[in-house]
Design a protein around this motif. Structure first.
Motif, short mmCIF file in Angstrom:
data_model
loop_
_atom_site.label_atom_id
_atom_site.label_comp_id
_atom_site.label_asym_id
_atom_site.label_seq_id
_atom_site.Cartn_x
_atom_site.Cartn_y
_atom_site.Cartn_z
N LEU A 1 0.83 -1.07 -0.24
CA LEU A 1 0.07 -0.07 0.06
C LEU A 1 0.95 1.31 0.04
N TRP A 2 1.92 1.18 0.60
CA TRP A 2 2.82 2.56 0.62
C TRP A 2 3.67 2.47 -0.43
N HIS A 3 4.18 1.44 -1.01
CA HIS A 3 5.10 1.43 -2.37
C HIS A 3 4.27 1.48 -3.41
N GLU A 4 3.21 0.85 -3.84
CA GLU A 4 2.14 0.80 -4.91
C GLU A 4 0.62 1.01 -4.68
N PRO A 5 0.45 2.37 -4.18
CA PRO A 5 -1.06 2.78 -4.09
C PRO A 5 -1.88 2.79 -5.13
N GLU A 6 -1.32 2.65 -6.20
CA GLU A 6 -2.06 2.60 -7.62
C GLU A 6 -2.94 1.32 -7.65
N HIS A 7 -2.71 0.48 -7.10
CA HIS A 7 -3.47 -0.78 -6.85
C HIS A 7 -4.69 -0.51 -6.17
N ILE A 8 -4.93 0.48 -5.39
CA ILE A 8 -6.12 0.83 -4.69
C ILE A 8 -6.75 2.20 -5.49
#
Length: 101
Positions: free
Chosen positions: A69-76
């Motif tokens: 979530l911190w390094h790839e917030p684009e998933h959300i």
């Protein structure tokens, strides 16, 4: 010769018959699969190594979730910027003009 060979099995058969006559009307005791029976008692706690392993696996799971979530917030949130709906025209939205009947 045959009598001496048959003495052992005959003795075994007669002892089984006598034991079954003594136990008539009683239910056999079944002890299967080392099951712990907990009727109206709390379940016994799991061993310490199971609790420690569960804590480690749970901690790893939460680390994995928060790391991504911190390094790839684009998933959300998605990869692209969300467009501003106030800038959309009626034509883009498929709304017919007011003077058209």
């Amino acid at each position: 010769m045959l009598v001496s060979r048959g003495a052992g099995p005959l003795r075994c058969i007669f002892t089984k018959l006598n034991q079954s006559n003594l136990r008539q009307g009683t239910q056999p005791i079944r002890k299967g699969h080392d099951a712990v029976w907990t009727y109206r008692q709390p379940v016994p706690p799991p061993p310490k190594y199971v609790r420690v392993l569960a804590e480690c696996v749970g901690g790893y799971m939460w680390w994995w979730i928060f790391w991504h979530l911190w390094h790839e917030p684009e998933h959300i949130t998605g990869e692209f910027e969300y467009p501003d709906p106030s800038k959309w025209t009626d034509e883009e939205l498929g709304i017919p003009p007011d003077d058209e009947e």
